[in-house]
Design an enzyme around this catalytic site. Structure first.
Site, mmCIF file in Angstrom:
data_model
loop_
_atom_site.group_PDB
_atom_site.id
_atom_site.type_symbol
_atom_site.label_atom_id
_atom_site.label_comp_id
_atom_site.label_asym_id
_atom_site.label_seq_id
_atom_site.Cartn_x
_atom_site.Cartn_y
_atom_site.Cartn_z
ATOM 1 N N HIS A 144 13.644 -21.649 14.861
ATOM 2 C CA HIS A 144 13.751 -22.879 15.646
ATOM 3 C C HIS A 144 15.169 -23.037 16.169
ATOM 4 C CE1 HIS A 144 9.770 -24.157 14.482
ATOM 5 N NE2 HIS A 144 10.040 -23.848 13.240
ATOM 6 N N VAL A 196 16.385 -13.913 -14.764
ATOM 7 C CA VAL A 196 17.477 -14.513 -15.543
ATOM 8 C C VAL A 196 16.878 -15.366 -16.658
ATOM 9 C CG1 VAL A 196 19.515 -15.983 -15.464
ATOM 10 C CG2 VAL A 196 18.951 -14.523 -13.511
ATOM 11 N N CYS A 209 -4.882 1.408 11.756
ATOM 12 C CA CYS A 209 -4.824 0.200 12.586
ATOM 13 C C CYS A 209 -3.420 -0.015 13.155
ATOM 14 C CB CYS A 209 -5.234 -1.023 11.791
ATOM 15 S SG CYS A 209 -6.876 -0.909 11.073
ATOM 16 N N CYS A 224 -6.462 2.692 4.634
ATOM 17 C CA CYS A 224 -5.230 3.279 4.082
ATOM 18 C C CYS A 224 -5.038 2.941 2.617
ATOM 19 C CB CYS A 224 -4.009 2.846 4.896
ATOM 20 S SG CYS A 224 -3.622 1.094 4.790
#
Lengths: 493, 417
Positions: free
Chosen positions: A55, A179, A410, A448
């Protein structure tokens, strides 16, 4: 006792777009920096679910930091994408009005944008010109606010680009590094215990997104709460590429992420968005009401010829936030610990956020910055057979025959690209997908999928039954053939 | 350094499945000198190497074979010819009858006098039908699961819900059961089974697999891997009815929700498509682009692989006639589906030769009559969308058709089904 995996001047927690922008900015300076990611790959959190629309900055009253970083980030994006070899397209946006009342709202918006110095803005009230700009737009649209600098970018492409470039310039990346605890030591900084070993850091940048509240909690900073909104969207087959040229957005939707029909850098068309507050933070479910009841009819109101049967993938993103404005400031508990929680348009703002955190906030709490003379801003993406000329394709295949073996039909993705993606850090099918587009097309990995599993297994040296979609618990195939029969015969495994 | 290879051939066949293999053999037999066959996969055969069940070949070889055995026979025949077989070769562009293909050696441009399209079809995915919910691992199309089990040697999961009663879905219900997995249920949107009756009997009823017709999957639960599948009854508009949800524990969801002819290459060169997704073809199997022929599932989805081979052979014979300049185009009569006919192939009649009409009905009927124009009619005890209708019309009768041919199917509503 875990061994110390590394001692750094600055550690960034979270490898989404915010963390990636920060670590890349840090890599421009003579200091040691690392980025920790709890998932097995970067860009596996909120950023992968963003729409990739940059934006140009839409000022709002109660968000000064957002206003500042969004507009600046948008202007920085084009150059960064050129440097980092990330797909970028300055599509522009048409914010449309269906009636006089909405037209008045556009006029007001125009004044506000101009006052804030947003470049490339105009109000188009000539219906014929509007249809030249956007031939498939509804004939009920009477005017549009055109923002020329609105762009579309590959969100994951940007994160891969930023992090690969940071690493090439000396930063370190640790994946599977959740963490667990942080101990503050006033003189020298922090000691972090993670699932990937322990680390020492002079400063911490908490860019953990959805989990930023939890990470801050580790130093007993409970000064903010992360919430957010879920955004349901639909990816449409690139067969309808060109049905829109601009991001076409409905004015009626509130906020920066309303109903839109958008081009993407890959030719797919993106529809959005059903925006909701949901009880579970981070909930990524899609719903029938959202997809068929909201997105399709509302997007067809903008572009009536949009064919619903061309949908190839609905998904949800979740935008974390911690208040009306972005939270980017030192923790009240420890000023060497910087919290970042963005919000709507956070992707657009990310590059400016990185700059702000590194060049303003960190120095203000004592970090010394010294430019690194050898910093190289250039990074090259994996070569994509799909995007090359025939001559370039022949040359690449000559160098590495695997680029001539097409695995994803594709999206025309070769085995060479997949192997290179794994070399660059993909450990999962999603990691391969986001780096190569294998499985992102109209058959969604039907063809695939099994082949990518085999390549991942071979390259990582793990059995196929251990290859996951997106990390722990998301194994793709669970058993070998005959295994269940043995289990049944033998009673238990 | 390797450069782009340019070559010229008489006939190029795209796709090495039961159609493409038949077309390549036949084209050579009919006198084409240079024939090249392009197959994108590692091995020949298309989907058939993974179809280890029997039921193939009864029509074409006059004996019942498994998918791999059927393909093996064609591959053996092909090996006797000098057809240039290129596996692991992906045709990425089609301009007129010129193909651009990628192989591990280099990029090749093939200038063909005629092209035969044999790309088959692909499966409709979860995203196409917009099944809502989480997006975990464990959702597969039935064909992908079939490849995983029968070719790769892996079982997707052990508690499986199947959506869609297409043939592959039912065959996978049996296959998974035989592998020791539990097929929790099979769910079908329509009020009747979508595949062949023999598969309904042999794959579902014989294994007592629970079937929910007029239901759909309304939610998928599980963040990382499928944990639960929710199904709902549907209303007349095929929308889930709130309050009818049933929740099943499952680790896998298989989809057998339709096949789409794969015509991305065809449209690149301007081949016109029908609403079914297949190219418009005439009775000589030529598409709307001169020199481009098509056969098998790329045109329309066949019930039998045998007919795939057969139609592709016809396409090949006519492609060779085209090259030699004597394609028997003598007229143009349009063929259109009328009452209760979802589609009919071919779409135009251009020769005076015998024609095989293939069609599917929209809705099941009993005591049905299919009429091809005013001249041919055939009676059926039952017609169902799942059972393809084939009507062969001899040349003499075909000559009688001078105007557009409308195909209609009348009959009584079949409440039993």
């Amino acid at each position: 006792m875990q061994k110390v995996a590394g001692k750094f001047d600055v550690i960034v927690i979270g490898a989404g777009v915010a963390g990636a922008a920060v670590i890349r900015e840090l890599s421009k300076y003579n200091l040691s920096a690392a980025i920790l990611e709890k998932e097995p790959d970067v860009c596996f959190g909120a950023t992968k679910g963003t729409h990739g629309i940059v934006h140009c900055g839409f000022p709002v009253d109660d968000a000064p930091i957002k206003n500042r970083t969004e507009m600046k980030g948008c202007l920085m994006m084009e150059q960064a994408c050129a440097d980092l070899d990330v797909p970028y397209q300055k599509a522009g946006k048409l914010l449309v009005a269906f009636n006089e009342e909405e037209l008045r709202a556009l006029q007001k918006a125009l004044v506000s944008l101009k006052r804030n110095g947003v470049p490339g803005v105009e109000l188009v009230t000539d219906k014929d010109r509007l249809r030249v700009m956007e031939p498939n737009i509804s004939d009920q649209v009477i005017a549009a606010l055109h923002t020329a600098n609105t762009a579309v970018v590959s969100p994951w492409g940007l994160v891969f680009g930023l992090i690969e470039n940071a690493v090439a310039n000396g930063a370190k990346l640790y994946i599977d590094a959740k963490v667990q605890s942080i101990t503050a030591n006033n003189e020298s900084g922090f000691l972090l215990q993670t699932s990937a070993g322990s680390f020492a850091a002079g400063y911490i940048v908490n860019a953990a997104g959805l989990f930023a509240g939890k990470v801050a909690g580790l130093i007993k900073d409970n000064s903010f709460v992360v919430s957010g909104t879920r955004q349901q969207r639909i990816v449409m087959d690139k067969k309808i590429e060109g049905i829109v040229r601009h991001v076409v957005r409905d004015l009626r939707a509130t906020g920066a992420h309303g109903d839109f029909v958008s081009p993407t850098v890959y030719g797919d068309i993106l529809l959005g968005a059903k925006v909701e507050n949901v009880p579970e933070v981070g909930d990524l479910r899609t719903t029938r009401e959202g997809l068929d009841g909201w997105i399709l009819p509302r997007c067809r109101r903008l572009i009536p010829s949009l064919p619903p049967q061309m949908s190839i993938k609905p998904f949800s993103g979740y935008i974390p936030k911690a208040g009306a404005d972005y939270l980017i400031k030192p923790s009240p508990v420890n000023s060497r610990f910087i919290n970042i929680v963005l919000g709507g348009s956070g992707f657009s703002a990310s590059l400016a956020v990185g700059e702000y955190v590194v060049n303003e906030i960190l120095p203000s709490v004592g970090l010394q910055l010294q430019k690194k003379p050898g910093f190289n801003p250039i990074r090259k993406d994996i070569p994509h057979i799909h995007d090359l000329t025939d001559e370039e394709r022949a040359e690449l295949i000559g160098k590495d025959p695997l680029y001539g073996h097409i695995v994803c039909r594709c999206e025309t993705v070769s085995e060479g690209e997949i192997v290179e993606a794994i070399r660059r850090g993909a450990r999962t099918r999603d990691g391969v997908k986001f780096r190569t587009r294998s499985g992102m097309g109209r058959c969604q990995g039907g063809f695939c999928g099994p082949r990518v599993l085999r390549i991942l297994s071979r390259e990582l040296g793990i059995p196929v039954e251990q290859v996951t979609r997106k990390g722990e618990g998301s194994t793709e195939v669970l058993y070998r053939t005959k295994e269940l029969l043995k289990e049944a015969k033998g009673g238990s495994k | 350094m390797s450069g782009i290879i340019e070559r010229s051939v008489d006939v190029a066949v795209i796709g090495g499945g039961p159609g493409g293999l038949g077309a390549a053999i036949k084209a050579r037999e009919a006198g084409a000198k240079n024939v090249v066959l392009l197959e994108r996969s590692e091995e020949l055969g298309g989907m058939l190497p993974q179809c280890i069940h029997n039921g193939f070949g009864l029509h074409y070889f006059k004996e019942e074979l498994s998918g791999p055995a059927y393909i093996h026979r064609l591959v053996k025949e092909l090996a006797k010819t000098d057809v240039d077989v290129m596996t692991q070769t992906m045709a990425i562009k089609l301009e007129g009858t010129r193909i651009t293909a990628l192989t591990e050696k280099t990029l090749t441009r093939i200038n063909a006098k005629a092209v035969i399209l044999g790309m088959g079809c692909r499966e409709r995915s979860r995203g196409n039908i917009r099944i809502p919910g989480h997006r975990p691992a464990g959702v597969f199309t039935a064909g992908t699961a079939q490849r995983l089990i029968n070719v790769e040697g892996y079982i997707p999961g052990k508690k499986v819900v199947i959506l869609g009663s297409g043939d592959i879905g039912m065959i996978m219900a049996r296959r998974l059961t035989l592998e020791g997995a539990e097929v929790v249920c099979l769910v079908e949107l329509l009020p009747f089974i979508g595949g062949l009756i023999r598969n309904e009997v042999q794959c579902l009823r014989d294994f007592n697999i629970p079937v929910y017709t007029s239901h759909t999957v309304s939610d998928v639960i599980g963040k990382n891997r499928v944990e639960k599948v929710v199904i709902s009854q549907i209303d007349k508009e095929l929308k889930p009815i709130p309050g009818t949800e049933k929740e099943f524990e499952a680790d896998t969801l298989l989809l057998s929700v339709g096949l789409i002819p794969e015509n991305e290459l065809s449209t690149m060169t301007g081949v016109k498509l029908e609403p079914t997704g297949g190219p418009q073809v005439d009775d000589l199997w030529q598409t709307s682009v001169s020199g481009i022929f098509a056969g098998g599932n790329v045109v329309h989805v066949h019930d039998l692989a045998d007919y795939v081979t057969e139609s592709s052979e016809m396409a090949a014979v006519n492609a060779v006639k085209y090259i030699n300049g004597y394609l028997p185009v003598e007229r143009k009569v349009n063929v259109k589906g009328g009452k209760n006919i979802r589609y009919v192939v071919p779409n135009t009649i251009v020769s005076n030769q015998p024609v095989s009409f293939f069609m599917r009905v929209t809705w099941p009927l009993k005591n049905a009559t299919v009429r091809i124009g005013g001249l041919v009619s055939k009676k059926y005890a039952f017609v169902r969308p799942s059972e393809q209708i084939r009507i062969d019309v001899p040349a003499e009768m075909m000559k009688g058709f001078r105007e557009d041919i409308i195909v209609n199917c009348d009959g009584e509503e079949d409440v039993a089904r």
